[in-house]
Design a protein around this motif. Structure first.
Motif, PDB file in Angstrom:
ATOM      1  N   GLU A 149     112.288  78.073  51.025  1.00  0.00           N
ATOM      2  CA  GLU A 149     113.175  79.227  50.945  1.00  0.00           C
ATOM      3  C   GLU A 149     113.766  79.574  52.313  1.00  0.00           C
ATOM      4  OE1 GLU A 149     113.340  83.749  49.126  1.00  0.00           O
ATOM      5  OE2 GLU A 149     111.458  82.656  49.115  1.00  0.00           O
ATOM      6  N   TYR A 150     112.972  79.465  53.367  1.00  0.00           N
ATOM      7  CA  TYR A 150     113.428  79.806  54.718  1.00  0.00           C
ATOM      8  C   TYR A 150     113.041  78.680  55.667  1.00  0.00           C
ATOM      9  CZ  TYR A 150     113.755  84.397  52.597  1.00  0.00           C
ATOM     10  OH  TYR A 150     114.073  85.438  51.771  1.00  0.00           O
ATOM     11  N   GLU A 205     117.440  81.062  55.727  1.00  0.00           N
ATOM     12  CA  GLU A 205     117.940  80.040  54.813  1.00  0.00           C
ATOM     13  C   GLU A 205     119.188  79.395  55.417  1.00  0.00           C
ATOM     14  OE1 GLU A 205     118.252  81.203  50.578  1.00  0.00           O
ATOM     15  OE2 GLU A 205     117.664  83.175  51.320  1.00  0.00           O
TER      16      GLU A 205
END
Length: 67
Positions: free
Chosen positions: A40-41, A56
């Motif tokens: 996600e990140y 992101e």
């Protein structure tokens, strides 16, 4: 994107909550680490104000043309 890229945080259109990352919109920084296990990140960025955040792909704009 890759480690060492100069970036600008571009969270204005993606974040609707008032998180620390949202408040960093427009800041310049350098990608200091990539972590593919954090899907996600995946990008750790050190901003010019000294703070470090994970972002992101869509929240970062590469400025040095390396894409």
């Amino acid at each position: 994107m890759k480690v060492g890229d100069l970036i600008r945080v571009n969270t204005a259109r993606w974040r609707v909550d008032a998180t620390p990352e949202t408040l960093q919109h427009g800041q310049l920084g350098i990608i200091v680490r990539s972590c593919s296990s954090l899907e996600e990140y995946p990008w750790e960025v050190r901003l010019t104000n000294g703070k470090v955040f994970w972002f992101e792909d869509k929240e970062l704009e590469v400025l040095n043309g390396s894409g």
